[in-house]
Write a protein that holds these residues in place. Sequence first.
Motif, PDB file in Angstrom:
ATOM      1  N   MET A   1       0.846  -1.207   0.000  1.00  0.00           N
ATOM      2  CA  MET A   1       0.000   0.000   0.000  1.00  0.00           C
ATOM      3  C   MET A   1       0.873   1.246   0.000  1.00  0.00           C
ATOM      4  SD  MET A   1      -2.832   1.182   2.831  1.00  0.00           S
ATOM      5  CE  MET A   1      -1.585   1.380   4.090  1.00  0.00           C
ATOM      6  N   GLU A   2       0.563   2.155  -0.860  1.00  0.00           N
ATOM      7  CA  GLU A   2       1.309   3.394  -0.929  1.00  0.00           C
ATOM      8  C   GLU A   2       0.731   4.403   0.054  1.00  0.00           C
ATOM      9  OE1 GLU A   2       1.539   4.915  -4.825  1.00  0.00           O
ATOM     10  OE2 GLU A   2       2.497   3.121  -5.669  1.00  0.00           O
ATOM     11  N   ILE A   3       1.583   4.957   0.884  1.00  0.00           N
ATOM     12  CA  ILE A   3       1.156   5.963   1.854  1.00  0.00           C
ATOM     13  C   ILE A   3       1.485   7.342   1.299  1.00  0.00           C
ATOM     14  CG2 ILE A   3       1.495   6.856   4.180  1.00  0.00           C
ATOM     15  CD1 ILE A   3       0.094   4.242   4.187  1.00  0.00           C
ATOM     16  N   LEU A   4       0.466   8.152   1.176  1.00  0.00           N
ATOM     17  CA  LEU A   4       0.547   9.537   0.713  1.00  0.00           C
ATOM     18  C   LEU A   4       1.939  10.000   0.274  1.00  0.00           C
ATOM     19  CD1 LEU A   4      -1.724  10.966   3.509  1.00  0.00           C
ATOM     20  CD2 LEU A   4      -2.292  10.923   1.108  1.00  0.00           C
ATOM     21  N   LYS A   5       2.137  10.110  -0.998  1.00  0.00           N
ATOM     22  CA  LYS A   5       3.439  10.497  -1.540  1.00  0.00           C
ATOM     23  C   LYS A   5       3.622  12.014  -1.555  1.00  0.00           C
ATOM     24  CE  LYS A   5       3.967   6.543  -4.675  1.00  0.00           C
ATOM     25  NZ  LYS A   5       4.108   6.132  -6.095  1.00  0.00           N
ATOM     26  N   GLU A   6       2.529  12.736  -1.430  1.00  0.00           N
ATOM     27  CA  GLU A   6       2.581  14.173  -1.710  1.00  0.00           C
ATOM     28  C   GLU A   6       3.639  14.919  -0.897  1.00  0.00           C
ATOM     29  OE1 GLU A   6      -0.041  12.419  -1.300  1.00  0.00           O
ATOM     30  OE2 GLU A   6      -1.430  12.755  -2.950  1.00  0.00           O
ATOM     31  N   SER A   7       3.634  14.743   0.405  1.00  0.00           N
ATOM     32  CA  SER A   7       4.561  15.507   1.228  1.00  0.00           C
ATOM     33  C   SER A   7       4.648  14.918   2.622  1.00  0.00           C
ATOM     34  CB  SER A   7       4.113  16.973   1.325  1.00  0.00           C
ATOM     35  OG  SER A   7       2.902  17.053   2.063  1.00  0.00           O
TER      36      SER A   7
ATOM     37  N   ASP B   1     -13.257  20.701  16.514  1.00  0.00           N
ATOM     38  CA  ASP B   1     -11.911  20.150  16.596  1.00  0.00           C
ATOM     39  C   ASP B   1     -11.717  18.871  15.786  1.00  0.00           C
ATOM     40  OD1 ASP B   1     -13.501  18.590  18.209  1.00  0.00           O
ATOM     41  OD2 ASP B   1     -12.068  18.444  19.847  1.00  0.00           O
ATOM     42  N   THR B   2     -12.758  18.412  15.073  1.00  0.00           N
ATOM     43  CA  THR B   2     -12.601  17.242  14.209  1.00  0.00           C
ATOM     44  C   THR B   2     -13.038  17.514  12.767  1.00  0.00           C
ATOM     45  OG1 THR B   2     -14.810  16.332  14.736  1.00  0.00           O
ATOM     46  CG2 THR B   2     -12.966  15.658  16.152  1.00  0.00           C
ATOM     47  N   ARG B   3     -13.521  18.718  12.489  1.00  0.00           N
ATOM     48  CA  ARG B   3     -14.043  19.026  11.154  1.00  0.00           C
ATOM     49  C   ARG B   3     -12.977  18.828  10.077  1.00  0.00           C
ATOM     50  NH1 ARG B   3     -15.760  23.728  12.113  1.00  0.00           N
ATOM     51  NH2 ARG B   3     -17.905  23.113  12.541  1.00  0.00           N
ATOM     52  N   ASN B   4     -11.768  19.351  10.302  1.00  0.00           N
ATOM     53  CA  ASN B   4     -10.701  19.207   9.315  1.00  0.00           C
ATOM     54  C   ASN B   4     -10.287  17.750   9.147  1.00  0.00           C
ATOM     55  OD1 ASN B   4     -10.617  21.965   8.783  1.00  0.00           O
ATOM     56  ND2 ASN B   4      -9.040  22.364  10.301  1.00  0.00           N
ATOM     57  N   ASP B   5     -10.329  16.992  10.237  1.00  0.00           N
ATOM     58  CA  ASP B   5     -10.008  15.564  10.160  1.00  0.00           C
ATOM     59  C   ASP B   5     -11.058  14.836   9.324  1.00  0.00           C
ATOM     60  OD1 ASP B   5      -7.723  15.592  12.023  1.00  0.00           O
ATOM     61  OD2 ASP B   5      -9.235  16.118  13.502  1.00  0.00           O
ATOM     62  N   TYR B   6     -12.316  15.198   9.521  1.00  0.00           N
ATOM     63  CA  TYR B   6     -13.404  14.593   8.750  1.00  0.00           C
ATOM     64  C   TYR B   6     -13.202  14.853   7.254  1.00  0.00           C
ATOM     65  CZ  TYR B   6     -18.053  13.892   6.760  1.00  0.00           C
ATOM     66  OH  TYR B   6     -19.089  13.487   5.967  1.00  0.00           O
ATOM     67  N   ILE B   7     -12.929  16.092   6.903  1.00  0.00           N
ATOM     68  CA  ILE B   7     -12.722  16.454   5.495  1.00  0.00           C
ATOM     69  C   ILE B   7     -11.533  15.693   4.915  1.00  0.00           C
ATOM     70  CG2 ILE B   7     -12.089  18.351   3.943  1.00  0.00           C
ATOM     71  CD1 ILE B   7     -13.624  20.226   5.874  1.00  0.00           C
ATOM     72  N   PHE B   8     -10.457  15.582   5.685  1.00  0.00           N
ATOM     73  CA  PHE B   8      -9.257  14.889   5.224  1.00  0.00           C
ATOM     74  C   PHE B   8      -9.546  13.410   4.969  1.00  0.00           C
ATOM     75  CE2 PHE B   8      -5.159  12.724   5.965  1.00  0.00           C
ATOM     76  CZ  PHE B   8      -4.356  13.406   5.047  1.00  0.00           C
ATOM     77  N   ILE B   9     -10.332  12.794   5.859  1.00  0.00           N
ATOM     78  CA  ILE B   9     -10.685  11.379   5.670  1.00  0.00           C
ATOM     79  C   ILE B   9     -11.539  11.200   4.424  1.00  0.00           C
ATOM     80  CG2 ILE B   9     -11.979   9.436   6.644  1.00  0.00           C
ATOM     81  CD1 ILE B   9     -11.128  10.437   9.431  1.00  0.00           C
ATOM     82  N   VAL B  10     -12.526  12.068   4.244  1.00  0.00           N
ATOM     83  CA  VAL B  10     -13.400  11.981   3.065  1.00  0.00           C
ATOM     84  C   VAL B  10     -12.584  12.138   1.781  1.00  0.00           C
ATOM     85  CG1 VAL B  10     -15.289  13.107   1.814  1.00  0.00           C
ATOM     86  CG2 VAL B  10     -15.474  12.728   4.280  1.00  0.00           C
ATOM     87  N   GLN B  11     -11.639  13.063   1.793  1.00  0.00           N
ATOM     88  CA  GLN B  11     -10.816  13.305   0.606  1.00  0.00           C
ATOM     89  C   GLN B  11      -9.866  12.143   0.312  1.00  0.00           C
ATOM     90  OE1 GLN B  11      -8.971  17.035   1.694  1.00  0.00           O
ATOM     91  NE2 GLN B  11     -10.593  18.259   0.708  1.00  0.00           N
ATOM     92  N   ASN B  12      -9.518  11.381   1.346  1.00  0.00           N
ATOM     93  CA  ASN B  12      -8.568  10.274   1.189  1.00  0.00           C
ATOM     94  C   ASN B  12      -9.194   8.954   1.641  1.00  0.00           C
ATOM     95  OD1 ASN B  12      -5.807  11.770   0.593  1.00  0.00           O
ATOM     96  ND2 ASN B  12      -6.786  12.889   2.257  1.00  0.00           N
ATOM     97  N   ARG B  13     -10.472   8.789   1.343  1.00  0.00           N
ATOM     98  CA  ARG B  13     -11.232   7.660   1.878  1.00  0.00           C
ATOM     99  C   ARG B  13     -10.642   6.311   1.503  1.00  0.00           C
ATOM    100  NH1 ARG B  13     -16.976   8.004   0.895  1.00  0.00           N
ATOM    101  NH2 ARG B  13     -16.755  10.257   0.652  1.00  0.00           N
ATOM    102  N   GLU B  14     -10.202   6.139   0.265  1.00  0.00           N
ATOM    103  CA  GLU B  14      -9.685   4.841  -0.155  1.00  0.00           C
ATOM    104  C   GLU B  14      -8.436   4.463   0.627  1.00  0.00           C
ATOM    105  OE1 GLU B  14     -11.288   2.793  -1.989  1.00  0.00           O
ATOM    106  OE2 GLU B  14     -12.884   4.264  -2.302  1.00  0.00           O
ATOM    107  N   LEU B  15      -7.597   5.451   0.879  1.00  0.00           N
ATOM    108  CA  LEU B  15      -6.384   5.204   1.648  1.00  0.00           C
ATOM    109  C   LEU B  15      -6.710   4.791   3.070  1.00  0.00           C
ATOM    110  CD1 LEU B  15      -3.303   5.281   1.788  1.00  0.00           C
ATOM    111  CD2 LEU B  15      -3.468   7.697   2.391  1.00  0.00           C
ATOM    112  N   PHE B  16      -7.657   5.503   3.701  1.00  0.00           N
ATOM    113  CA  PHE B  16      -8.048   5.176   5.073  1.00  0.00           C
ATOM    114  C   PHE B  16      -8.722   3.807   5.138  1.00  0.00           C
ATOM    115  CE2 PHE B  16      -7.315   9.645   5.908  1.00  0.00           C
ATOM    116  CZ  PHE B  16      -6.862   9.641   7.222  1.00  0.00           C
ATOM    117  N   ILE B  17      -9.582   3.504   4.159  1.00  0.00           N
ATOM    118  CA  ILE B  17     -10.264   2.208   4.132  1.00  0.00           C
ATOM    119  C   ILE B  17      -9.247   1.084   4.022  1.00  0.00           C
ATOM    120  CG2 ILE B  17     -11.754   0.716   2.731  1.00  0.00           C
ATOM    121  CD1 ILE B  17     -13.393   3.252   2.068  1.00  0.00           C
ATOM    122  N   GLU B  18      -8.270   1.246   3.136  1.00  0.00           N
ATOM    123  CA  GLU B  18      -7.252   0.212   2.932  1.00  0.00           C
ATOM    124  C   GLU B  18      -6.376   0.056   4.173  1.00  0.00           C
ATOM    125  OE1 GLU B  18      -3.675  -0.920  -0.243  1.00  0.00           O
ATOM    126  OE2 GLU B  18      -4.838   0.927  -0.469  1.00  0.00           O
ATOM    127  N   TYR B  19      -6.000   1.172   4.772  1.00  0.00           N
ATOM    128  CA  TYR B  19      -5.135   1.151   5.951  1.00  0.00           C
ATOM    129  C   TYR B  19      -5.810   0.439   7.116  1.00  0.00           C
ATOM    130  CZ  TYR B  19      -2.506   2.910   9.988  1.00  0.00           C
ATOM    131  OH  TYR B  19      -1.790   3.005  11.152  1.00  0.00           O
TER     132      TYR B  19
END
Length: 207
Positions: free
Chosen positions: A1-7, A33-51
């Motif tokens: 599994m590739e973990i976020l290559k961006e930065s 205090d979790t809104r940004n985390d929620y957005i980040f998960i939604v944007q990277n859902r496949e990665l989180f699901i696989e992980y």
Amino acid sequence: MEILKESVIQKEKFRTTANKLLNHCFILKKKDDTRNDYIFIVQNRELFIEYFDLLGYRIEINEMQGVVALTNVAGTGRIRLRKIESIILLILRLLYIEKRKELTLNEEVIVLSDEIHEKYNMLKIEAKTNIDKTVFRDTIRLFKRFNIVSNLDSDVTMSDARIKIYPSVLFAVPNDNLTLLYDAINEKLNKYMNGGEQNDDEETMQD
């Protein structure tokens, strides 16, 4: 599994968000205090699901409710609650469903501590007719840790203390039909009222 290559920053964000989900079970869109985390998960859902699949967890993203929920696939890792904590959780879900019917989608569900005590008193539990203040305070603190509620006033034992209930309360014990959930809660509360469910501990929340 590739973990976020961006930065490196993205990798660190993934790590902190994944740990937050593991520690709190629920991530909410409408919680500051979790809104940004929620957005980040939604944007990277496949990665989180696989992980989390590799770790033996199932991640559920419900965009209608604005909730990310984590469940152990094997059924282990449940949060073991005392009987009184289970009752309060059921009352919170009941109040959430009742209040939600009266509000628009954008309005938050807020109840008073006194409303929770009133629901409890209606059960007429002879072994414990009232909720002890310390127990109530500790129970709200526990559910706050799992992003199920938050207190808007510092002393939750005051009758007019405001408690915000989040939609994550509906995922503590999953049920796709709110009407069935409402009936199931009432049925379980009736069992308590009639002297059933006497065990001190009960598995009710999933980690």
